[in-house]
Design a protein around this motif. Sequence first.
Motif, PDB file in Angstrom:
ATOM      1  N   VAL A  30      11.492  -4.719   6.716  1.00 36.58           N
ATOM      2  CA  VAL A  30      10.423  -5.594   6.103  1.00 36.58           C
ATOM      3  C   VAL A  30      10.113  -6.740   6.933  1.00 36.58           C
ATOM      4  CG1 VAL A  30      10.465  -7.137   3.810  1.00 36.58           C
ATOM      5  CG2 VAL A  30      11.873  -5.162   3.930  1.00 36.58           C
ATOM      6  N   ASP A  31       8.666  -6.533   6.945  1.00 31.79           N
ATOM      7  CA  ASP A  31       8.144  -7.672   7.613  1.00 31.79           C
ATOM      8  C   ASP A  31       7.105  -8.248   6.909  1.00 31.79           C
ATOM      9  OD1 ASP A  31       9.139  -7.008  10.351  1.00 31.79           O
ATOM     10  OD2 ASP A  31       7.798  -5.153  10.354  1.00 31.79           O
ATOM     11  N   GLU A  32       7.002  -9.823   7.476  1.00 35.90           N
ATOM     12  CA  GLU A  32       5.851 -10.572   6.708  1.00 35.90           C
ATOM     13  C   GLU A  32       4.606 -10.432   7.716  1.00 35.90           C
ATOM     14  OE1 GLU A  32       4.904 -15.233   5.652  1.00 35.90           O
ATOM     15  OE2 GLU A  32       6.802 -14.700   5.903  1.00 35.90           O
ATOM     16  N   TYR A  33       3.554 -10.303   7.173  1.00 36.30           N
ATOM     17  CA  TYR A  33       2.332 -10.225   7.924  1.00 36.30           C
ATOM     18  C   TYR A  33       1.348 -11.164   8.158  1.00 36.30           C
ATOM     19  CZ  TYR A  33       2.889  -5.261   9.070  1.00 36.30           C
ATOM     20  OH  TYR A  33       3.558  -3.768   9.474  1.00 36.30           O
ATOM     21  N   GLY A  34       1.629 -12.370   7.300  1.00 34.46           N
ATOM     22  CA  GLY A  34       0.742 -13.338   7.437  1.00 34.46           C
ATOM     23  C   GLY A  34       0.614 -13.952   5.738  1.00 34.46           C
ATOM     24  N   THR A  35      -0.554 -14.768   5.631  1.00 28.89           N
ATOM     25  CA  THR A  35      -0.938 -15.077   4.189  1.00 28.89           C
ATOM     26  C   THR A  35      -2.341 -14.792   4.086  1.00 28.89           C
ATOM     27  OG1 THR A  35      -1.379 -17.376   5.121  1.00 28.89           O
ATOM     28  CG2 THR A  35       0.772 -16.989   4.186  1.00 28.89           C
ATOM     29  N   ALA A  36      -2.782 -14.711   2.806  1.00 28.74           N
ATOM     30  CA  ALA A  36      -4.317 -14.354   2.421  1.00 28.74           C
ATOM     31  C   ALA A  36      -4.517 -15.029   1.039  1.00 28.74           C
ATOM     32  CB  ALA A  36      -4.331 -12.934   2.360  1.00 28.74           C
ATOM     33  N   PRO A  37      -5.803 -15.534   0.801  1.00 32.71           N
ATOM     34  CA  PRO A  37      -6.094 -15.941  -0.405  1.00 32.71           C
ATOM     35  C   PRO A  37      -5.691 -14.798  -1.391  1.00 32.71           C
ATOM     36  CG  PRO A  37      -7.883 -16.117   1.159  1.00 32.71           C
ATOM     37  CD  PRO A  37      -6.879 -15.290   1.765  1.00 32.71           C
ATOM     38  N   SER A  38      -5.060 -15.655  -2.660  1.00 32.16           N
ATOM     39  CA  SER A  38      -4.601 -14.860  -3.578  1.00 32.16           C
ATOM     40  C   SER A  38      -5.387 -13.754  -4.355  1.00 32.16           C
ATOM     41  CB  SER A  38      -4.044 -15.648  -4.939  1.00 32.16           C
ATOM     42  OG  SER A  38      -5.011 -16.534  -5.383  1.00 32.16           O
ATOM     43  N   ASP A  39      -6.905 -13.994  -4.249  1.00 32.34           N
ATOM     44  CA  ASP A  39      -8.035 -13.043  -4.913  1.00 32.34           C
ATOM     45  C   ASP A  39      -8.215 -12.223  -3.830  1.00 32.34           C
ATOM     46  OD1 ASP A  39      -9.125 -14.940  -3.219  1.00 32.34           O
ATOM     47  OD2 ASP A  39     -11.174 -15.195  -4.713  1.00 32.34           O
ATOM     48  N   ARG A  40      -7.813 -12.136  -2.615  1.00 34.90           N
ATOM     49  CA  ARG A  40      -8.519 -11.399  -1.276  1.00 34.90           C
ATOM     50  C   ARG A  40      -7.315 -10.299  -1.360  1.00 34.90           C
ATOM     51  NH1 ARG A  40     -10.914  -8.711   1.494  1.00 34.90           N
ATOM     52  NH2 ARG A  40     -11.358  -8.778   3.647  1.00 34.90           N
ATOM     53  N   VAL A  41      -6.144 -10.340  -1.539  1.00 33.38           N
ATOM     54  CA  VAL A  41      -4.964  -9.467  -1.151  1.00 33.38           C
ATOM     55  C   VAL A  41      -5.278  -7.848  -1.769  1.00 33.38           C
ATOM     56  CG1 VAL A  41      -2.420  -9.117  -1.033  1.00 33.38           C
ATOM     57  CG2 VAL A  41      -3.250 -11.272  -1.079  1.00 33.38           C
ATOM     58  N   GLY A  42      -5.702  -7.948  -3.144  1.00 38.29           N
ATOM     59  CA  GLY A  42      -6.130  -6.790  -3.664  1.00 38.29           C
ATOM     60  C   GLY A  42      -7.004  -5.998  -2.883  1.00 38.29           C
ATOM     61  N   ARG A  43      -8.328  -6.722  -2.524  1.00 41.78           N
ATOM     62  CA  ARG A  43      -9.359  -6.112  -1.951  1.00 41.78           C
ATOM     63  C   ARG A  43      -8.853  -5.575  -0.478  1.00 41.78           C
ATOM     64  NH1 ARG A  43     -13.804 -10.445  -2.402  1.00 41.78           N
ATOM     65  NH2 ARG A  43     -11.785 -11.755  -2.771  1.00 41.78           N
ATOM     66  N   LEU A  44      -8.212  -6.561   0.118  1.00 43.44           N
ATOM     67  CA  LEU A  44      -7.734  -6.101   1.446  1.00 43.44           C
ATOM     68  C   LEU A  44      -6.900  -4.798   1.457  1.00 43.44           C
ATOM     69  CD1 LEU A  44      -7.385  -8.254   4.143  1.00 43.44           C
ATOM     70  CD2 LEU A  44      -4.771  -8.055   3.517  1.00 43.44           C
ATOM     71  N   VAL A  45      -5.915  -4.814   0.665  1.00 39.91           N
ATOM     72  CA  VAL A  45      -5.294  -3.264   0.421  1.00 39.91           C
ATOM     73  C   VAL A  45      -6.197  -2.076   0.315  1.00 39.91           C
ATOM     74  CG1 VAL A  45      -3.501  -2.113  -0.715  1.00 39.91           C
ATOM     75  CG2 VAL A  45      -3.211  -4.384  -0.229  1.00 39.91           C
ATOM     76  N   GLU A  46      -7.179  -2.527  -0.635  1.00 41.07           N
ATOM     77  CA  GLU A  46      -8.155  -1.396  -0.901  1.00 41.07           C
ATOM     78  C   GLU A  46      -8.733  -1.029   0.259  1.00 41.07           C
ATOM     79  OE1 GLU A  46     -10.540  -2.960  -4.270  1.00 41.07           O
ATOM     80  OE2 GLU A  46      -8.772  -2.958  -5.674  1.00 41.07           O
ATOM     81  N   GLU A  47      -9.425  -2.040   0.981  1.00 36.12           N
ATOM     82  CA  GLU A  47     -10.314  -1.992   2.222  1.00 36.12           C
ATOM     83  C   GLU A  47      -9.554  -1.216   3.327  1.00 36.12           C
ATOM     84  OE1 GLU A  47     -11.688  -5.949   3.420  1.00 36.12           O
ATOM     85  OE2 GLU A  47     -12.712  -6.189   1.371  1.00 36.12           O
ATOM     86  N   VAL A  48      -8.212  -1.334   3.380  1.00 38.75           N
ATOM     87  CA  VAL A  48      -7.308  -0.782   4.557  1.00 38.75           C
ATOM     88  C   VAL A  48      -7.299   0.871   4.040  1.00 38.75           C
ATOM     89  CG1 VAL A  48      -5.091  -0.707   5.316  1.00 38.75           C
ATOM     90  CG2 VAL A  48      -6.136  -2.656   5.155  1.00 38.75           C
ATOM     91  N   VAL A  49      -7.027   1.100   2.668  1.00 39.52           N
ATOM     92  CA  VAL A  49      -7.020   2.372   2.332  1.00 39.52           C
ATOM     93  C   VAL A  49      -8.248   3.086   2.468  1.00 39.52           C
ATOM     94  CG1 VAL A  49      -6.628   3.830   0.213  1.00 39.52           C
ATOM     95  CG2 VAL A  49      -5.286   2.051   0.845  1.00 39.52           C
ATOM     96  N   GLU A  50      -9.507   2.508   2.400  1.00 32.11           N
ATOM     97  CA  GLU A  50     -10.783   2.869   2.688  1.00 32.11           C
ATOM     98  C   GLU A  50     -10.942   3.217   4.093  1.00 32.11           C
ATOM     99  OE1 GLU A  50     -14.265   4.903   1.705  1.00 32.11           O
ATOM    100  OE2 GLU A  50     -12.769   4.129   0.370  1.00 32.11           O
TER     101      GLU A  50
END
Length: 196
Positions: free
Chosen positions: A132-152
């Motif tokens: 389990v690693d902490e990767y940093g912080t991101a705006p709350s409204d950005r995290v979901g899009r971040l995961v989607e972008e990585v998957v894409e």
Amino acid sequence: MSQRSDDVGDRLERLLSEHRETDAEDVQETKEPEPYDPFASPAEPEGEDGEAGQKGDDLPDAPLFALLRDLAEEITVERIDRVWVFPPRRIEAGETAVVVVAAFPVADDDRRRVYAAHYTALDDAEEHRLVVDEYGTAPSDRVGRLVEEVVERIKEGPADAPRSARIEGEESRWDATLHELAEAYLDERQRNRRLR
């Protein structure tokens, strides 16, 4: 630890790419300091189908659920806002999976701490590597899009898309998510048994 969300996305992309490309040789050569063994404590007696849970719960005794239990203890459910569970993937000699968590920070309600957790479980090994690693912080409204972008970016198909759940710090939502995952896991095991 405050990192730009681009950095968090890049790190997630590397982890998920490794998750897709892991083979047995890579797994055996990777050395983690003091691997976490979720099965070190005495196990509960198994049920008829050999799928007993741990610690008195009714979840399957499988590496994915050991990782999710570990997340709930390390991050605490009260801090988990959202979770993305990537389906376990078979590798040559076992399986591997990744879970991404957006957690409430101690301060600043507009940001989320981003954690990535993964395990590698070899079929012939008694210990399973859970990280389990902490990767940093991101705006709350950005995290979901971040995961989607990585998957894409790593071109995961729909079958490999993560299961996403909003927990919002509520124990009942966490439990419901775990039981939905357990039901899907047991259904998949049953299908696989019928195909043999």
